[in-house]
Design an enzyme around this catalytic site. Sequence first.
Site, PDB file in Angstrom:
ATOM      1  N   GLY A 396       0.797  -1.216   0.000  1.00 53.65           N
ATOM      2  CA  GLY A 396       0.000   0.000   0.000  1.00 53.65           C
ATOM      3  C   GLY A 396       0.833   1.271   0.000  1.00 53.65           C
ATOM      4  O   GLY A 396       1.963   1.282   0.469  1.00 53.65           O
ATOM      5  N   GLU A 397       0.260   2.359  -0.542  1.00 49.73           N
ATOM      6  CA  GLU A 397       0.902   3.674  -0.677  1.00 49.73           C
ATOM      7  C   GLU A 397       2.182   3.586  -1.515  1.00 49.73           C
ATOM      8  O   GLU A 397       3.131   4.336  -1.325  1.00 49.73           O
ATOM      9  CB  GLU A 397       1.229   4.300   0.691  1.00 49.73           C
ATOM     10  N   GLY A 398       2.198   2.626  -2.436  1.00 51.07           N
ATOM     11  CA  GLY A 398       3.354   2.419  -3.301  1.00 51.07           C
ATOM     12  C   GLY A 398       4.148   1.205  -2.843  1.00 51.07           C
ATOM     13  O   GLY A 398       4.623   1.170  -1.703  1.00 51.07           O
TER      14      GLY A 398
END
Length: 556
Positions: A396-398
Amino acid sequence: MLGGEFLQRDESANAIFTPEGLSSEARLMGRTAEEFLKKAVLPHVERIEAHDIELMAELMHQAGDLGLLGAEVPVAYGGFGIDNCTGALIAEKLNWQQSFALSHEAHTVIATLPLQYFGSHALKAKYLPKLASGEWIGSFGLSEAGSGSDALGAQTRAELSPDGQHWVLNGGKMWITNTAFAQLFTVFAKVDGEKFSCFMVEAGTPGLSYGKEEHKLGMKGTSTRRLILENVQIPVENLVGEVGKGHYAAFCALNMGRFKLEAGAVGGIKETLAVCATYANQRKQFNRTLGSFGMIQAKLGSICARLFALESAVYRLAGALDSVFEGIDPTADDAPQRYHHAAEEYAIECSIVKVVGSELYSWATDEAIQIHGGYGYTEEFPVARAWRDQRLLRIGEGANEIVRPIIVNTLLRRAKQGRLDLSAQLSTCGLKRAGLQLLQLLVETFGAALAEEQEALGAVSDIISAAYCYESAALRTEKLKGTPQENARLCTALYLHESQTAALALASLVLTRCHADPATTASVLAELQPDSTTDTIALRRLLAGTVLNGERYPFG
């Protein structure tokens, strides 16, 4: 010290923020979050794990009633306007039920901040008070079936209606948290198929529908669905910021999301360590407690040391963020420009804590299962759930495989812009000096083809990340007094030794790939040599003894 400058020169202890410096007001907010988790959330773990979405929605609204959803929303728009240090503490205290923590983060960070940072005054006045109070729950629609970490590869389109009064959105979003009970979606689409932009879409808008709930490995209490947009018409004023500049909103939200997720990880790892210590004191094998065995002590000691470094880095970053967010008037015409600058300034450090924190959480929960043995493999103990849930943080978030090169590429881009001088060797820290030498060697060796050397970029990124965390721990240790300082010295010494040992292997990989000459090889490796007199077994045992005696993380 501005973003990335830590690599050029050494910081002073008095210049950084540490968790010991949290105000009484911040600690009160932290206790509010902690008590809410213990009294309202944790008693319902079984229902949450059984995917009781109605319960999760109710818990979110209860959190709103306590001010936990609007804590960082400006006062002008119905929130409390607290700082990032306090926000980090709230995230830390809520993390032990990670499904709730993720729902909270999706609402308060990635769903709210694009609007808060870049929305018009009228748009903020319309929606932020509802998000701050918990009357409405927010959701963030960026990822698509064909574009995850490659956010700008999105295919969702937005077209202006013939009368110029509406945007018409078509496409689909994937892995969208809070979908089932969100009233407002922050959606990214390309105007005319080209200009990446950000929009606010209300639930119930004709043409907006949802897929089925995803059957996930962890985070079972969150609502995760596809968002389907079929000729969805929204008011023209629901554009956030300017056409073609949606990447500002997306990347600033992701920067802050990386920071907040790892502030949460600090809290989760603390609880993991405490659960392990309690179990190791109670469980007996061969007429001895587990905690009396050296290999168990080694695990507890290393978790403690690495957690101390992560916590130090997270709160150092929180203080740095506050220094650039301070003084922004959210109602002023220049608010979007100032918010953009503030959220972008420490992108490197946000990426560092994202990688370090998510991988430490993963390793710590895996070791927790090992300490618990067969019991750790069952759902009777919380470590299995913690392991399943935290696994998302590396994606998540990259994904970390994307975020590692971002650290190095952002450093190089800022050097090209004149914001950093990477040729200056002003630091006394061997990890920093080696990281800089290796980075320069990669640039000289591969030039324009450097982007294809991901393995080497990742190795240098890890060395630079270790340097930031080590320095954060060392500076915090310098500020502490008494028994906490003695424990901090043990943590910092062990973290340095472990980091140098790992960095030697990483540096060797890069040096070999670059066919470095003997002088360069010797220079880099000399910077990373651990102190051969450091007894790491003794350090781990001493730290483990402290953890076992208190059955908790020994700081804070």
